[in-house]
Enzyme design. Structure first.
Site, short mmCIF file in Angstrom:
data_model
loop_
_atom_site.label_atom_id
_atom_site.label_comp_id
_atom_site.label_asym_id
_atom_site.label_seq_id
_atom_site.Cartn_x
_atom_site.Cartn_y
_atom_site.Cartn_z
CE1 TYR A 86 35.54 28.71 37.03
CE2 TYR A 86 36.68 27.35 38.65
CZ TYR A 86 36.26 27.57 37.35
OH TYR A 86 36.58 26.68 36.36
CG ASP A 145 42.28 18.38 38.87
OD1 ASP A 145 42.70 17.24 38.68
OD2 ASP A 145 41.76 19.08 37.99
CG HIS A 385 44.38 29.26 38.00
ND1 HIS A 385 43.29 28.56 37.60
CD2 HIS A 385 44.66 28.82 39.25
CE1 HIS A 385 42.92 27.73 38.55
NE2 HIS A 385 43.73 27.87 39.57
CE1 TYR A 467 33.69 24.63 34.18
CE2 TYR A 467 32.24 23.15 35.35
CZ TYR A 467 33.47 23.75 35.22
OH TYR A 467 34.48 23.46 36.11
NE ARG A 468 33.43 26.11 39.34
CZ ARG A 468 34.16 25.18 39.94
NH1 ARG A 468 34.60 24.15 39.26
NH2 ARG A 468 34.44 25.26 41.22
#
Ligand code: ADP
Length: 521
Positions: A86, A145, A385, A467-468
């Site tokens: 992000y 995670d 990613h 959501y983000r």
């Protein structure tokens, strides 16, 4: 927005050096290389800060914020700064001053009776887990995670964790916040001096403010309560494997029923074949052709890894007899879907840290860094990613239809489609589409950015919002929430103007810009 004024930044840094000590102001390129988006090509510097400052106390932080306010310089805050996928530790506004809260890492309380902890923002998931274990507290923590992020930063960003308190993001409770004028605020019951229920009762006398400081730029959180659960007698890992893409429909409809009636709690995750493969292997282990990986190869991967087209990752936690009862219900419900196999393994909480599978350890509340390898699908060590993560109703048919559209779009861009459905509640899920790339290949990276842009707008048209979002897509993701001529945005902008009139706190976070930087309507 335009880059911050260099002279003001330089004056601010001189004053901040006097507050935190020169050794805690990093402004040399070599020092800053750790504080950027680690998944961008090294020649990109859109999100590089002017400097990183590392306060060690709330008082130092308050002073820094006051200096920034006086001089009108933008700040960006991270706790651990591991928001990888992000934007990592990058700043939305190039040339802003990053406040890193890694040094504020005290665990202030762990309470075994009331099952909660109170932490500072630098405390990582691994640190809290180890303190619970080493202190002999019979408690479990709902972890994400990858365990190197902070409890506070990850929770403020709506990071997903998997144990019962992860459902509907219910773990955080009660915050202390530095406001843009340097004042300190406590939310909820904490607003009363000496109140005994600050981290125990979710509401307030009046409007409840915790949510206002999550995914926002209205304050800097310096303490947060986090709920824990008693260690259960047994943890059972259901192994539910389906062989056909289309089974998504029945899997999700069955899951919803079992979540609504309480058989399954926590945040169960349904992983596609490539969603699992990326956590365990590299693309080149399976296929080296250009363009999207063919279905026949996906089937082979599913067979060789034993994960079929879909596999659930979740656990049942509780007394042995209760877990057996729930597993029996779950086995009958999922086993009724043609071709679906259901098995299960059990362990005790004591055995959980030595489980071979990192994925199992996470749902048993044991954090690690093992799943960080998921970034390497295309680029190995140089793999990055970014997720595209719309919120979807927990209903099989519309979820399948949406994934059919998204898969077509991703494959049109020549990329592999991999998704994971994270059931964050019994009524909705986050449908995470993983987008991997080799960040040494600038063209390939650009292609992925373009593809995500398309996904955000096309899914937006169909009624799905994220959501983000990565720093690059915050504005676009926020644009999708336009009901009532952007009534939501206009309202949060009014709050921003009121609580941070100089616009110094994380400008642009979630598309919320200060008045001076707002794109013309
Ligand atoms: P992690 O701890 O998982 O590494 P980060 O520290 O990168 O997460 O935080 C993720 C995002 O959450 C940041 O980019 C920032 O926008 C926000 N954030 C993090 N910590 C704070 C904080 N203490 N107060 C306010 N916002 C924060």
């Amino acid at each position: 927005m335009s880059e911050p004024d260099e002279a003001a930044i330089s004056t601010a840094l001189d004053r901040i050096r006097a507050i935190v000590g020169a050794e805690h102001v990093l402004d040399q390129p070599a020092e800053l290389s750790e504080y950027r988006d680690p998944f961008q090509p090294t020649v990109w510097d859109d999100y590089t800060p002017a400097a990183v400052v590392r306060p060690e106390s709330v008082e130092q932080l308050q002073e820094i914020v006051r200096v920034a306010g006086e001089l009108g310089v933008p700040l960006w805050t991270h706790s651990q700064g591991r928001n990888n996928g992000y934007g990592g530790a990058g700043t939305r506004t190039k040339g802003a001053i990053t406040i890193s809260l890694r040094r504020m890492n005290r665990i202030l309380e762990i309470d075994s009776e009331l099952c909660y902890a109170l932490v500072e923002p630098g405390v990582s998931w691994i640190q809290l887990y180890e303190a619970i274990r080493d202190g002999g507290h019979p408690l479990m923590l709902s972890v994400p995670d990858i365990g190197w992020g902070s409890v506070v930063g990850n929770s403020l960003e709506y990071g997903i964790t998997y144990l019962p308190h992860g459902q509907d993001f219910m773990a955080p409770c009660g915050m202390e916040v530095v406001l843009a004028n340097g004042e300190l605020l406590r939310t909820g019951m904490g607003a009363q001096p000496g109140n005994r229920s600050w981290n125990l009762y979710r509401r307030s006398f009046g409007p409840s403010l915790d949510q206002l400081f999550m995914q926002s730029n209205f304050g800097i959180v310096t303490k947060m309560g986090i709920w824990l659960q008693p260690q259960p007698e047994t943890i059972l890992f259901p192994r539910i494997v389906a062989q056909r893409e289309r089974d998504l429909v029945e899997l999700i409809d069955t899951l919803r029923v079992l979540m609504l009636d309480g058989t399954i709690s926590g945040v169960p995750t349904l992983l596609s074949t490539l969603g699992v493969a990326t956590t365990l292997t590299k693309r080149s282990d399976w296929y080296d052709g250009d363009g999207p990986i063919p279905d026949a190869v996906i089937d082979r991967i599913g067979a060789e890894l034993g994960v079929g087209r879909w596999i659930f990752r979740t656990a049942l936690w509780g007394d042995d007899a209760l877990v057996d009862h729930r597993f029996d219900k779950l086995r009958r419900a999922f086993g009724a879907i043609p071709g679906v196999s259901v098995a299960g393994d059990k362990c005790s909480p004591d055995e959980a840290p030595s489980l071979a599978s990192a994925a199992d350890r996470v749902v048993a509340g044991v954090p690690s860094l093992d799943l960080a390898q998921m970034a390497g699908w295309y680029g190995g060590e140089h793999g990055g990613h970014m997720s595209f993560s719309p919120v979807v109703p927990l209903q099989g048919a519309p979820m399948y239809e949406l994934n059919t559209v998204l898969r077509r779009l991703v494959e049109q861009a020549g990329l592999d489609y991999m998704n994971i459905v994270m059931a964050t509640g019994a009524r909705s899920a986050v449908n995470v589409v993983g987008n991997s790339f080799d960040f040494d290949d600038e063209q390939a990276t650009r292609n992925v950015y373009e593809s995500i842009r398309t996904l955000v707008t096309e899914a937006g048209r169909l009624g799905y919002g994220e959501y983000r979002a990565h720093l690059s897509f915050m504005d676009l993701a926020a644009d999708q929430y336009s009901w009532g001529d952007h009534a939501y945005r206009r309202f949060v902008e009014r709050i921003k103007d009121a609580v941070d009139p100089a616009g110094i706190l994380s400008p642009g976070k979630q598309g919320i810009w200060p008045a001076a930087n707002r794109p013309a309507a």
